[in-house]
Design a protein around this motif. Structure first.
Motif, PDB file in Angstrom:
ATOM      1  N   PHE A   1      33.706  38.509  66.042  1.00 45.79           N
ATOM      2  CA  PHE A   1      34.215  38.448  64.674  1.00 45.79           C
ATOM      3  C   PHE A   1      33.102  38.044  63.706  1.00 45.79           C
ATOM      4  O   PHE A   1      32.926  38.677  62.661  1.00 45.79           O
ATOM      5  CB  PHE A   1      35.394  37.476  64.572  1.00 45.79           C
ATOM      6  CG  PHE A   1      36.081  37.538  63.245  1.00 45.79           C
ATOM      7  CD1 PHE A   1      37.121  38.423  63.047  1.00 45.79           C
ATOM      8  CD2 PHE A   1      35.666  36.739  62.193  1.00 45.79           C
ATOM      9  CE1 PHE A   1      37.753  38.507  61.809  1.00 45.79           C
ATOM     10  CE2 PHE A   1      36.276  36.819  60.952  1.00 45.79           C
ATOM     11  CZ  PHE A   1      37.333  37.702  60.762  1.00 45.79           C
ATOM     12  N   ALA A   2      32.359  36.998  64.049  1.00 43.56           N
ATOM     13  CA  ALA A   2      31.285  36.531  63.171  1.00 43.56           C
ATOM     14  C   ALA A   2      30.220  37.605  62.990  1.00 43.56           C
ATOM     15  O   ALA A   2      29.735  37.831  61.869  1.00 43.56           O
ATOM     16  CB  ALA A   2      30.665  35.255  63.737  1.00 43.56           C
ATOM     17  N   PHE A   3      29.850  38.279  64.072  1.00 47.95           N
ATOM     18  CA  PHE A   3      28.833  39.317  63.983  1.00 47.95           C
ATOM     19  C   PHE A   3      29.299  40.466  63.090  1.00 47.95           C
ATOM     20  O   PHE A   3      28.566  40.907  62.197  1.00 47.95           O
ATOM     21  CB  PHE A   3      28.472  39.840  65.379  1.00 47.95           C
ATOM     22  CG  PHE A   3      27.463  40.954  65.345  1.00 47.95           C
ATOM     23  CD1 PHE A   3      26.131  40.673  65.164  1.00 47.95           C
ATOM     24  CD2 PHE A   3      27.867  42.272  65.484  1.00 47.95           C
ATOM     25  CE1 PHE A   3      25.188  41.695  65.112  1.00 47.95           C
ATOM     26  CE2 PHE A   3      26.945  43.304  65.434  1.00 47.95           C
ATOM     27  CZ  PHE A   3      25.594  43.012  65.246  1.00 47.95           C
ATOM     28  N   MET A   4      30.511  40.962  63.321  1.00 44.43           N
ATOM     29  CA  MET A   4      30.990  42.103  62.536  1.00 44.43           C
ATOM     30  C   MET A   4      31.279  41.723  61.089  1.00 44.43           C
ATOM     31  O   MET A   4      31.077  42.539  60.185  1.00 44.43           O
ATOM     32  CB  MET A   4      32.231  42.726  63.180  1.00 44.43           C
ATOM     33  CG  MET A   4      31.879  43.625  64.322  1.00 44.43           C
ATOM     34  SD  MET A   4      30.752  44.922  63.792  1.00 44.43           S
ATOM     35  CE  MET A   4      30.728  45.931  65.216  1.00 44.43           C
ATOM     36  N   ALA A   5      31.741  40.504  60.846  1.00 44.85           N
ATOM     37  CA  ALA A   5      31.953  40.065  59.464  1.00 44.85           C
ATOM     38  C   ALA A   5      30.613  39.984  58.733  1.00 44.85           C
ATOM     39  O   ALA A   5      30.507  40.397  57.562  1.00 44.85           O
ATOM     40  CB  ALA A   5      32.659  38.712  59.437  1.00 44.85           C
ATOM     41  N   THR A   6      29.590  39.493  59.413  1.00 40.04           N
ATOM     42  CA  THR A   6      28.249  39.446  58.826  1.00 40.04           C
ATOM     43  C   THR A   6      27.729  40.853  58.574  1.00 40.04           C
ATOM     44  O   THR A   6      27.166  41.139  57.505  1.00 40.04           O
ATOM     45  CB  THR A   6      27.283  38.677  59.750  1.00 40.04           C
ATOM     46  OG1 THR A   6      27.791  37.356  59.953  1.00 40.04           O
ATOM     47  CG2 THR A   6      25.886  38.603  59.146  1.00 40.04           C
ATOM     48  N   MET A   7      27.920  41.754  59.539  1.00 42.04           N
ATOM     49  CA  MET A   7      27.494  43.144  59.371  1.00 42.04           C
ATOM     50  C   MET A   7      28.222  43.803  58.199  1.00 42.04           C
ATOM     51  O   MET A   7      27.624  44.572  57.451  1.00 42.04           O
ATOM     52  CB  MET A   7      27.754  43.949  60.652  1.00 42.04           C
ATOM     53  CG  MET A   7      26.776  43.682  61.766  1.00 42.04           C
ATOM     54  SD  MET A   7      25.162  44.391  61.443  1.00 42.04           S
ATOM     55  CE  MET A   7      25.549  46.126  61.452  1.00 42.04           C
ATOM     56  N   MET A   8      29.498  43.507  58.045  1.00 42.12           N
ATOM     57  CA  MET A   8      30.260  44.084  56.936  1.00 42.12           C
ATOM     58  C   MET A   8      29.714  43.578  55.599  1.00 42.12           C
ATOM     59  O   MET A   8      29.495  44.360  54.671  1.00 42.12           O
ATOM     60  CB  MET A   8      31.745  43.751  57.066  1.00 42.12           C
ATOM     61  CG  MET A   8      32.602  44.495  56.064  1.00 42.12           C
ATOM     62  SD  MET A   8      34.357  44.342  56.379  1.00 42.12           S
ATOM     63  CE  MET A   8      34.705  42.829  55.530  1.00 42.12           C
ATOM     64  N   TRP A   9      29.462  42.279  55.526  1.00 40.97           N
ATOM     65  CA  TRP A   9      28.915  41.698  54.300  1.00 40.97           C
ATOM     66  C   TRP A   9      27.545  42.298  53.993  1.00 40.97           C
ATOM     67  O   TRP A   9      27.270  42.699  52.852  1.00 40.97           O
ATOM     68  CB  TRP A   9      28.837  40.178  54.429  1.00 40.97           C
ATOM     69  CG  TRP A   9      28.252  39.506  53.225  1.00 40.97           C
ATOM     70  CD1 TRP A   9      28.856  39.299  52.018  1.00 40.97           C
ATOM     71  CD2 TRP A   9      26.931  38.983  53.110  1.00 40.97           C
ATOM     72  NE1 TRP A   9      27.990  38.660  51.156  1.00 40.97           N
ATOM     73  CE2 TRP A   9      26.804  38.457  51.806  1.00 40.97           C
ATOM     74  CE3 TRP A   9      25.860  38.896  53.978  1.00 40.97           C
ATOM     75  CZ2 TRP A   9      25.642  37.860  51.355  1.00 40.97           C
ATOM     76  CZ3 TRP A   9      24.689  38.292  53.531  1.00 40.97           C
ATOM     77  CH2 TRP A   9      24.594  37.783  52.233  1.00 40.97           C
ATOM     78  N   LEU A  10      26.670  42.381  54.999  1.00 47.71           N
ATOM     79  CA  LEU A  10      25.349  42.981  54.797  1.00 47.71           C
ATOM     80  C   LEU A  10      25.465  44.470  54.462  1.00 47.71           C
ATOM     81  O   LEU A  10      24.671  44.994  53.678  1.00 47.71           O
ATOM     82  CB  LEU A  10      24.472  42.778  56.038  1.00 47.71           C
ATOM     83  CG  LEU A  10      24.030  41.331  56.304  1.00 47.71           C
ATOM     84  CD1 LEU A  10      23.349  41.230  57.660  1.00 47.71           C
ATOM     85  CD2 LEU A  10      23.134  40.820  55.188  1.00 47.71           C
ATOM     86  N   GLY A  11      26.443  45.137  55.061  1.00 48.17           N
ATOM     87  CA  GLY A  11      26.673  46.546  54.756  1.00 48.17           C
ATOM     88  C   GLY A  11      27.053  46.759  53.299  1.00 48.17           C
ATOM     89  O   GLY A  11      26.595  47.711  52.661  1.00 48.17           O
ATOM     90  N   ILE A  12      27.865  45.868  52.770  1.00 50.98           N
ATOM     91  CA  ILE A  12      28.239  45.945  51.349  1.00 50.98           C
ATOM     92  C   ILE A  12      26.999  45.751  50.476  1.00 50.98           C
ATOM     93  O   ILE A  12      26.787  46.479  49.500  1.00 50.98           O
ATOM     94  CB  ILE A  12      29.336  44.909  51.018  1.00 50.98           C
ATOM     95  CG1 ILE A  12      30.646  45.309  51.702  1.00 50.98           C
ATOM     96  CG2 ILE A  12      29.521  44.769  49.504  1.00 50.98           C
ATOM     97  CD1 ILE A  12      31.712  44.233  51.688  1.00 50.98           C
ATOM     98  N   ARG A  13      26.172  44.805  50.852  1.00 52.72           N
ATOM     99  CA  ARG A  13      24.919  44.585  50.113  1.00 52.72           C
ATOM    100  C   ARG A  13      24.009  45.817  50.191  1.00 52.72           C
ATOM    101  O   ARG A  13      23.352  46.182  49.229  1.00 52.72           O
ATOM    102  CB  ARG A  13      24.174  43.355  50.673  1.00 52.72           C
ATOM    103  CG  ARG A  13      24.938  42.045  50.665  1.00 52.72           C
ATOM    104  CD  ARG A  13      24.896  41.302  49.348  1.00 52.72           C
ATOM    105  NE  ARG A  13      23.608  41.264  48.714  1.00 52.72           N
ATOM    106  CZ  ARG A  13      22.726  40.273  48.776  1.00 52.72           C
ATOM    107  NH1 ARG A  13      23.002  39.191  49.482  1.00 52.72           N
ATOM    108  NH2 ARG A  13      21.592  40.343  48.130  1.00 52.72           N
ATOM    109  N   PHE A  14      23.990  46.454  51.364  1.00 56.52           N
ATOM    110  CA  PHE A  14      23.183  47.657  51.574  1.00 56.52           C
ATOM    111  C   PHE A  14      23.690  48.804  50.709  1.00 56.52           C
ATOM    112  O   PHE A  14      22.902  49.562  50.133  1.00 56.52           O
ATOM    113  CB  PHE A  14      23.213  48.018  53.062  1.00 56.52           C
ATOM    114  CG  PHE A  14      22.102  48.919  53.516  1.00 56.52           C
ATOM    115  CD1 PHE A  14      20.781  48.644  53.211  1.00 56.52           C
ATOM    116  CD2 PHE A  14      22.385  50.038  54.273  1.00 56.52           C
ATOM    117  CE1 PHE A  14      19.762  49.470  53.648  1.00 56.52           C
ATOM    118  CE2 PHE A  14      21.380  50.868  54.713  1.00 56.52           C
ATOM    119  CZ  PHE A  14      20.063  50.590  54.395  1.00 56.52           C
ATOM    120  N   VAL A  15      25.014  48.936  50.600  1.00 58.01           N
ATOM    121  CA  VAL A  15      25.607  49.967  49.742  1.00 58.01           C
ATOM    122  C   VAL A  15      25.185  49.719  48.295  1.00 58.01           C
ATOM    123  O   VAL A  15      24.767  50.655  47.584  1.00 58.01           O
ATOM    124  CB  VAL A  15      27.150  49.978  49.861  1.00 58.01           C
ATOM    125  CG1 VAL A  15      27.778  50.847  48.778  1.00 58.01           C
ATOM    126  CG2 VAL A  15      27.571  50.458  51.243  1.00 58.01           C
TER     127      VAL A  15
END
Length: 173
Positions: free
Chosen positions: A93-107
Motif C-alpha cells: 500500500f505504501a509503495f503504490m500510494a507513493t508511486m501514485m503521488w509521484l505519478g501525479i507529479r510526473f503528469v
C-alpha cells in the motif's frame, strides 16, 4: 461494488490490449502490404502497453499472479504468518500510494511538453502511472483481508467466486 470495479478494470486492460493489437496489425499490413506505415503507431502502442501493464497489476494481485507476495510467508512459522502478511499489505500500500503521488507529479511535470510522433501532451500517457497505481490500491483494499486470512487460491478462482457471489469484502464489512 467490488464486482463492478473488477469488471471495469478487466475491460480497460482488454480494450487497451485490443487497441494495441489493432494498430500494430494495421501498421504491419500497411508497411508490408502497401509500403506505407504510420509513425505514430510505435509511440501510441508503447504508451498503451504501459497503461495495460499498470492497469493490470491490481488484477494480477487479486488473481495470485504476484507469487513473491507469499514466498516469505511460506518460510516462517505459522504464528508469524499473519503479522507478516499484514506487513506485506502495508508495504504494498505504501509503495503504490507513493508511486501514485509521484505519478501525479510526473503528469504535472510532463503536461506542458509534447510527445515526438503524436504531438500530444506527455502528461496524457503519463496518466498511466497514477491510474494504474490507483487501481492497484483499490484491488489491494479488496484483497487485503482475504490475503491475511489466507482465504484465496493462488489461481484467483476463489477470489472471482467471492466477487460473483457478493461475499463481504473489506469495504463492505
Amino acid at each position: 461494488m467490488e464486482a463492478v470495479i473488477v469488471e471495469m478494470n478487466r475491460i480497460l486492460v482488454a480494450a487497451v490490449l485490443a487497441i494495441v493489437f489493432a494498430i500494430v496489425f494495421m501498421n504491419v499490413v500497411g508497411r508490408y502490404g502497401f509500403s506505407h506505415s504510420y509513425a505514430w503507431v510505435e509511440e501510441a502502442a508503447r504508451h498503451l502497453m504501459i497503461l495495460g501493464a499498470f492497469a493490470g497489476a491490481g488484477l494480477a494481485l487479486r488473481e495470485g499472479r504476484l507469487v513473491a507476495i507469499v514466498a516469505v510467508v511460506d518460510m516462517v512459522p505459522a504464528a508469524l504468518a499473519r503479522p507478516i502478511r499484514w506487513i506485506i499489505v502495508a508495504i504494498m500500500f505504501a509503495f503504490m500510494a507513493t508511486m501514485m503521488w509521484l505519478g501525479i507529479r510526473f503528469v504535472e511535470f510532463g503536461w506542458s511538453k509534447q510527445t515526438m510522433s503524436t504531438g500530444m501532451s506527455r502528461g496524457i500517457p503519463y496518466l498511466s502511472i497514477p491510474i494504474g497505481c490507483g487501481l492497484f490500491l483499490v484491488q489491494l483494499l479488496f484483497f487485503a483481508r482475504r490475503f491475511v486470512a489466507e482465504d484465496f487460491d493462488v489461481d484467483g478462482s476463489d477470489l472471482d467466486a467471492g466477487v460473483a457471489s457478493g461475499r463481504a469484502t473489506d469495504t463492505e464489512a
